[in-house]
Design a protein around this motif. Structure first.
Motif, PDB file in Angstrom:
ATOM      1  N   VAL A  25       0.858  -1.182   0.000  1.00 38.06           N
ATOM      2  CA  VAL A  25       0.000   0.000   0.000  1.00 38.06           C
ATOM      3  C   VAL A  25       0.893   1.231   0.000  1.00 38.06           C
ATOM      4  N   ASP A  26       1.302   1.641  -1.202  1.00 45.77           N
ATOM      5  CA  ASP A  26       2.180   2.797  -1.353  1.00 45.77           C
ATOM      6  C   ASP A  26       1.346   4.074  -1.488  1.00 45.77           C
ATOM      7  N   ASP A  27       1.992   5.166  -1.840  1.00 44.68           N
ATOM      8  CA  ASP A  27       1.286   6.439  -1.934  1.00 44.68           C
ATOM      9  C   ASP A  27       0.175   6.398  -2.976  1.00 44.68           C
ATOM     10  N   GLU A  28       0.431   5.724  -4.096  1.00 42.47           N
ATOM     11  CA  GLU A  28      -0.576   5.653  -5.156  1.00 42.47           C
ATOM     12  C   GLU A  28      -1.814   4.894  -4.689  1.00 42.47           C
ATOM     13  N   VAL A  29      -1.608   3.749  -4.051  1.00 43.49           N
ATOM     14  CA  VAL A  29      -2.744   2.965  -3.566  1.00 43.49           C
ATOM     15  C   VAL A  29      -3.478   3.723  -2.458  1.00 43.49           C
ATOM     16  N   THR A  30      -2.729   4.370  -1.595  1.00 44.29           N
ATOM     17  CA  THR A  30      -3.348   5.155  -0.525  1.00 44.29           C
ATOM     18  C   THR A  30      -4.233   6.252  -1.106  1.00 44.29           C
ATOM     19  N   ALA A  31      -3.764   6.916  -2.151  1.00 41.55           N
ATOM     20  CA  ALA A  31      -4.556   7.968  -2.794  1.00 41.55           C
ATOM     21  C   ALA A  31      -5.825   7.397  -3.422  1.00 41.55           C
ATOM     22  N   PRO A  63      -0.130   6.687   6.771  1.00 43.52           N
ATOM     23  CA  PRO A  63      -1.029   7.372   5.824  1.00 43.52           C
ATOM     24  C   PRO A  63      -2.240   6.523   5.427  1.00 43.52           C
ATOM     25  N   ALA A  64      -2.017   5.231   5.183  1.00 46.53           N
ATOM     26  CA  ALA A  64      -3.131   4.360   4.802  1.00 46.53           C
ATOM     27  C   ALA A  64      -4.051   4.083   5.978  1.00 46.53           C
ATOM     28  N   LEU A  65      -3.483   3.944   7.177  1.00 49.24           N
ATOM     29  CA  LEU A  65      -4.304   3.696   8.364  1.00 49.24           C
ATOM     30  C   LEU A  65      -5.266   4.845   8.627  1.00 49.24           C
ATOM     31  N   ASP A  66      -4.868   6.042   8.238  1.00 47.89           N
ATOM     32  CA  ASP A  66      -5.679   7.230   8.518  1.00 47.89           C
ATOM     33  C   ASP A  66      -6.749   7.494   7.476  1.00 47.89           C
ATOM     34  N   VAL A  67      -6.780   6.720   6.390  1.00 48.75           N
ATOM     35  CA  VAL A  67      -7.738   7.000   5.313  1.00 48.75           C
ATOM     36  C   VAL A  67      -9.184   6.783   5.742  1.00 48.75           C
ATOM     37  N   PRO A  68      -9.583   5.609   6.267  1.00 50.20           N
ATOM     38  CA  PRO A  68     -10.991   5.433   6.637  1.00 50.20           C
ATOM     39  C   PRO A  68     -11.346   6.273   7.873  1.00 50.20           C
ATOM     40  N   ARG A  69     -12.562   6.782   7.923  1.00 50.48           N
ATOM     41  CA  ARG A  69     -13.003   7.613   9.055  1.00 50.48           C
ATOM     42  C   ARG A  69     -12.864   6.881  10.381  1.00 50.48           C
ATOM     43  N   HIS A  70     -13.158   5.585  10.375  1.00 48.10           N
ATOM     44  CA  HIS A  70     -13.110   4.797  11.611  1.00 48.10           C
ATOM     45  C   HIS A  70     -11.873   3.900  11.673  1.00 48.10           C
ATOM     46  N   GLY A  71     -10.881   4.167  10.820  1.00 50.30           N
ATOM     47  CA  GLY A  71      -9.675   3.354  10.832  1.00 50.30           C
ATOM     48  C   GLY A  71      -9.895   1.978  10.226  1.00 50.30           C
ATOM     49  N   TRP A  72      -9.062   1.036  10.668  1.00 54.94           N
ATOM     50  CA  TRP A  72      -9.113  -0.332  10.151  1.00 54.94           C
ATOM     51  C   TRP A  72      -9.309  -1.317  11.303  1.00 54.94           C
ATOM     52  N   VAL A  73     -10.034  -2.394  11.016  1.00 59.26           N
ATOM     53  CA  VAL A  73     -10.081  -3.520  11.948  1.00 59.26           C
ATOM     54  C   VAL A  73      -9.461  -4.725  11.266  1.00 59.26           C
ATOM     55  N   ASN A  74      -8.876  -5.591  12.069  1.00 58.43           N
ATOM     56  CA  ASN A  74      -8.129  -6.746  11.564  1.00 58.43           C
ATOM     57  C   ASN A  74      -8.653  -8.011  12.232  1.00 58.43           C
ATOM     58  N   LEU A  75      -8.908  -9.040  11.428  1.00 61.12           N
ATOM     59  CA  LEU A  75      -9.240 -10.362  11.967  1.00 61.12           C
ATOM     60  C   LEU A  75      -7.954 -11.159  12.089  1.00 61.12           C
ATOM     61  N   HIS A  76      -7.658 -11.589  13.315  1.00 55.28           N
ATOM     62  CA  HIS A  76      -6.438 -12.351  13.580  1.00 55.28           C
ATOM     63  C   HIS A  76      -6.817 -13.679  14.224  1.00 55.28           C
ATOM     64  N   PHE A  77      -6.112 -14.739  13.853  1.00 55.97           N
ATOM     65  CA  PHE A  77      -6.505 -16.077  14.288  1.00 55.97           C
ATOM     66  C   PHE A  77      -5.719 -16.541  15.510  1.00 55.97           C
ATOM     67  N   SER A  78      -5.793 -15.765  16.582  1.00 58.09           N
ATOM     68  CA  SER A  78      -5.244 -16.179  17.867  1.00 58.09           C
ATOM     69  C   SER A  78      -5.898 -15.350  18.957  1.00 58.09           C
TER      70      SER A  78
END
Length: 310
Positions: free
Chosen positions: A65-71, A93-108
């Protein structure tokens, strides 16, 4: 809410399908580029890319997720990002794009087994329980506060691939509940507590079986590295993939003592010696051949005296 879903392997597909069936709108699916697969090296999209195409969802293929993908993501007016085994880190920069950030599903059950191979490492360790956990993504590895964690019992005979497939279905429901909670403003994330442990990506060397270890440890490692990178040992110069094993049961027909790696057939089963007790090999794949019943393979070897897996 307007969602972007990021993921690549089959384990991410149930979450994608579950969110596509929800009241939320998936405005983009982020996945890694197609890669050459198989002996003919056919360029093959990720399982997530294939599922997104079936669902008619727009796909962004990117190795990072570089600058181009982030844009491109920023132009989509995203409310929330959901990530499941995308295969690359997201920076600030990418983490800040969505208003509510990101959630991650982790298997532990975080903070246990932070890293790329939580299910594999748990199975290899002989764990009987783990969890599907949804947490807020931060720049530190799997360190964000937890929204929800669903316990999951590990079948003592299941491979890590089988465990992960089942957990992916469970995890999809946990993700859906968290996404609904964030949309409603009721979701609460709690900081992780306890001593973190790490689950680094497996290597080919992790798949080599040491038969001097106890039977329980050999069985757990074989399950844990299946299907990837795969368990193996050598019979002389021949490499043999070990696809499935089981512990001998009952006392009516006790397994004979065997030196580590030594082979014998008893009652139609192929037994291999370990550091404390024999283990049953049920399925193997010799180099250049298809997977086969282990006892049938052994019968084709002729007398087993002196033949040792190492």
């Amino acid at each position: 809410m307007r969602l972007v879903v990021a993921g690549s392997p089959a384990a991410a597909v149930p979450t994608l399908r579950r969110l596509a069936a929800s009241d939320h709108e998936i405005v983009a699916v982020l996945t890694r580029p197609a890669t050459p697969q198989g002996r003919k090296r056919v360029l093959t999209p990720t399982p997530v890319a294939r599922a997104a195409a079936e669902l008619g969802l727009p796909v962004i293929e990117a190795a990072r997720v570089d600058d181009e993908v982030t844009a491109r993501l920023a132009a989509l007016d995203v409310d929330l990002g959901v990530i499941v085994a995308y295969g690359a880190l997201l920076r600030r920069p990418a983490l800040d794009v969505p208003r509510h950030g990101w959630v991650n599903l982790h298997f532990s059950e975080l903070p246990a087994y932070r890293g790329a191979a939580p299910v594999q490492r748990a199975v290899m360790a002989g764990d009987t329980r783990t969890a599907a956990t949804v947490f807020r993504l931060v720049e530190a590895l799997d360190a964000g506060p937890v929204f929800a964690s669903e316990p999951f019992d590990i079948d003592p005979e299941a491979t890590s691939g089988e465990v992960l497939a089942a957990m992916a279905e469970t995890g999809a429901e946990v993700v859906a509940r968290v996404v609904d909670g964030i949309a409603a403003g009721t979701a609460v994330a709690v900081e992780q507590s306890g001593e973190p442990t790490l689950a680094p990506k497996l290597t080919i060397d992790d798949g080599r079986i040491d038969f001097t270890a106890p039977a329980a440890a050999v069985h757990a490692r074989l399950r844990g590295v299946t299907p990837e990178p795969g368990a193996y040992a050598h019979l002389g110069e021949t490499r043999v993939k070990l696809l499935r094993s089981e512990r001998p049961g009952g006392t009516a027909d006790p397994a004979p003592p065997l030196a580590p790696g030594a082979l014998t057939v008893q009652g139609g089963r192929l037994l291999v010696g370990t550091g404390d007790a024999p283990l049953v090999l049920t399925e193997v794949q010799p180099a250049g051949k298809k997977a086969m019943d282990a006892a049938s393979w052994a019968r084709g070897l002729g007398p087993l005296d002196g033949k040792v897996l190492a």
